[in-house]
Design an enzyme around this catalytic site. Structure first.
Site, PDB file in Angstrom:
ATOM      1  N   ASP A  66       0.879  -1.173   0.000  1.00 16.99           N
ATOM      2  CA  ASP A  66       0.000   0.000   0.000  1.00 16.99           C
ATOM      3  C   ASP A  66       0.914   1.220   0.000  1.00 16.99           C
ATOM      4  OD1 ASP A  66      -1.706   2.087   0.436  1.00 16.99           O
ATOM      5  OD2 ASP A  66      -2.649   1.250   2.240  1.00 16.99           O
ATOM      6  N   VAL A  67       0.935   1.967  -1.103  1.00 16.12           N
ATOM      7  CA  VAL A  67       1.872   3.097  -1.197  1.00 16.12           C
ATOM      8  C   VAL A  67       1.523   4.228  -0.232  1.00 16.12           C
ATOM      9  CG1 VAL A  67       2.603   2.628  -3.573  1.00 16.12           C
ATOM     10  CG2 VAL A  67       0.620   4.127  -3.144  1.00 16.12           C
ATOM     11  N   ASN A 115       3.006   5.018 -10.590  1.00 19.42           N
ATOM     12  CA  ASN A 115       1.817   4.801 -11.413  1.00 19.42           C
ATOM     13  C   ASN A 115       0.571   4.494 -10.583  1.00 19.42           C
ATOM     14  OD1 ASN A 115       0.340   3.797 -13.959  1.00 19.42           O
ATOM     15  ND2 ASN A 115       0.395   1.963 -12.693  1.00 19.42           N
ATOM     16  N   TYR A 145      -9.374  13.302  -8.157  1.00 12.83           N
ATOM     17  CA  TYR A 145      -8.432  12.645  -9.064  1.00 12.83           C
ATOM     18  C   TYR A 145      -7.675  13.719  -9.850  1.00 12.83           C
ATOM     19  CZ  TYR A 145      -6.738   9.573 -12.800  1.00 12.83           C
ATOM     20  OH  TYR A 145      -5.960   8.890 -13.703  1.00 12.83           O
ATOM     21  N   LYS A 188      -3.651  14.852  -9.865  1.00 16.06           N
ATOM     22  CA  LYS A 188      -2.846  14.877 -11.092  1.00 16.06           C
ATOM     23  C   LYS A 188      -2.246  16.262 -11.315  1.00 16.06           C
ATOM     24  CE  LYS A 188      -3.593  10.562 -11.847  1.00 16.06           C
ATOM     25  NZ  LYS A 188      -2.513   9.599 -11.559  1.00 16.06           N
TER      26      LYS A 188
END
Lengths: 245, 255
Positions: free
Chosen positions: B65-66, B92, B157, B161
């Site tokens: 889990d990043v 990613n 989201y 980004k």
């Protein structure tokens, strides 16, 4: 223009906030000043010069909205001024400081928009202004988490300009160059952008609080009724330079 | 024939499925040792690793889990233990719940920031000591066209980004002293394999147009289209590119 209109300044400790408030009040707009409790964890709620609620807390912002509604008709303009430059290097910043920089700058924008954007959308009237920075495009070399957060705010604005734009609420970003009060915080040996300012800015001066107040006043005015989702660059031409020339 | 990335080691977060799987396979096909993590779909990750091994490549996959610093550190340590260092980091892994602002809870907001932005930051910071020792160190951040153009289906989201754009530029500036290049790729619509039950992200109704509008050139990309740019950026050929944002969307941004 300003009759029965109220503007909320989310962080009245911003060096341009007093000039923004004075300008809007001169136009008949009632200004509500909020002071997020970043360092001074004093009492929450009403203080002598406004309110003290944390802009990155949904519960706090709901409380602030309820408090405002109990005293007046509501908020017409949201002026997001939370702009906390935390000096940091990616190489060694702590998890806590990374989160703090994101919360103070980006989460505060998201939460205040969620609460007050919806409030304005219900009235199908209002405007949101994010007082941001050139560093949503230009890296600082000394405050990476700050510019990361401001990059996020730029996209928040564009999404909101679509979502709440359909409900009569406009949203725009002011990408302001740094003011004298913010200069030391942006000193970096990795980028001469800050050091070169007076030489490079064609207008030979830094941005003033009154410059920012003027753009805020314009963006909430009827003259700006068709400006939505825009990035208004306020830098006297500083960003026109390329490389280290 | 000498492969472009022979003997180098790459980490790909979220490299088991979708665009990430295309990147993992392409890196391995060019001779890199690839370690990729998965979070939600071990079957697809194992299948990707098996595909790489069947094609003669080297791959290892593990649950990470990043959003968790300790797990990221463990992934970095495992890579170094297996392959002796790190040359290429491809960030990613992302979460995309497809919610408007009125649907997002505060907890959802915190979670997406912790994965999509925090994960990239955490992996860059943890990999840095090893990238400094590489002869050709590369960081490649997979972002989205929605880092510059709103998507109208997930407010946070797009926020993450937009944040990656600046995270990339700041890292490119800060890590230049170590010879590390840092770039981001902005894919547009990309054809990927969805999990069963998962829906296409576009939640707002598409506009019906008369047939005279010929948009036949507008096709979704493939993971390979993105992977091709990753390979170039990971190679020595890209040494003069840093802080760049490369759009891979077949020209959709023009419309």
């Amino acid at each position: 223009m300003g009759t029965n209109r109220t503007a909320l300044i989310t962080d009245a400790s911003h060096p341009a906030a007093a000039a923004i408030a004075a300008r809007l009040e001169s136009e008949g707009i009632t200004v509500i000043n909020n002071y997020p409790r970043r360092s001074d964890k004093g009492a929450i709620g009403e203080v002598s010069n406004g309110y003290a609620f944390d802009t990155w807390s949904l519960a706090d912002m709901k409380m602030l909205l309820d408090t405002i509604i109990s005293k007046r008709s509501g908020v017409s303009y949201l002026i997001h001024t939370d702009n906390v430059i935390l000096r940091s290097k990616l190489e060694d910043i702590s998890e806590q400081d990374f989160k703090k920089a994101l919360d103070y700058n980006a989460k505060s924008a998201f939460i205040t928009t969620k609460v007050f954007g919806e409030h304005m959308a219900q009235k199908r009237d209002g405007a949101i202004i994010y007082l941001s920075t050139l560093h949503d495009e230009k890296p600082t070399g000394c405050a990476f988490a700050y510019s990361t957060a401001k990059g996020a705010v730029k996209m928040l604005c564009k999404e909101i300009a679509l979502f709440y734009g359909r409900k009569g609420v406009r949203a725009n970003v002011i990408e302001a160059d740094y003011m004298e009060e913010q200069r030391e915080l942006l000193d970096s040996f990795l980028s001469p952008f800050n050091y070169d300012a007076e030489t490079k800015i064609p207008l030979k001066r830094l941005v003033k609080a009154e410059d920012i107040a003027g753009v805020v006043s314009f963006l909430i005015s009827k003259d700006a009724a068709f400006i939505n989702g825009a990035d208004i660059r306020l830098d006297g031409g500083h960003m026109l330079y390329y490389g280290d020339r | 024939m000498v492969k472009l990335l022979e003997g180098r080691t790459a980490i790909v977060t979220g490299g088991g499925k979708g665009i990430g799987a295309g990147i993992s396979k392409a890196l391995a096909a060019e001779g890199a040792n690839v370690l990729f993590n998965y979070n939600s779909n071990p079957d697809m990750a194992e299948r990707t690793a098996a595909d790489i091994r069947e094609a003669g490549g080297t791959a290892f996959t593990m649950y990470v889990d990043v959003a968790d610093r300790d797990q990221v550190d463990a992934m970095i340590a495992k890579t170094v233990e297996l392959y002796g260092g790190i040359d290429i980091l491809v960030n990613n892994a992302a979460w995309q719940p497809n919610m408007d602002i009125d649907e997002y809870t505060e907890e959802d907001y915190d979670r997406i920031m912790d994965i999509n932005l925090g994960g990239y930051f955490r992996c860059m910071q943890a990999a840095l000591p090893y990238l400094k020792n590489s002869q050709c160190p590369r960081i490649i951040n997979i972002s989205s066209v929605h880092g510059i153009r709103p998507g109208d289906f997930d407010v946070c989201y797009s926020m993450t980004k937009g944040g990656i754009k600046m995270l990339t530029r700041e890292a490119a500036l800060e890590f230049a002293q170590y010879g590390i290049t840092v770039n981001e790729i902005l894919p547009g619509g990309t054809k990927i394999e969805f999990k069963s039950g998962q829906t296409h992200p576009f939640k707002h109704k598409r506009i019906e147009r008369p047939r005279k509008y010929d948009l036949s050139f507008m096709k979704p990309g493939t993971p390979e289209d993105v992977a091709n740019i990753v390979i170039f950026l990971a190679s020595e050929k890209s040494h003069h590119i840093s802080g760049a944002s490369i759009i891979v969307d077949g020209g959709a941004i023009l419309l």
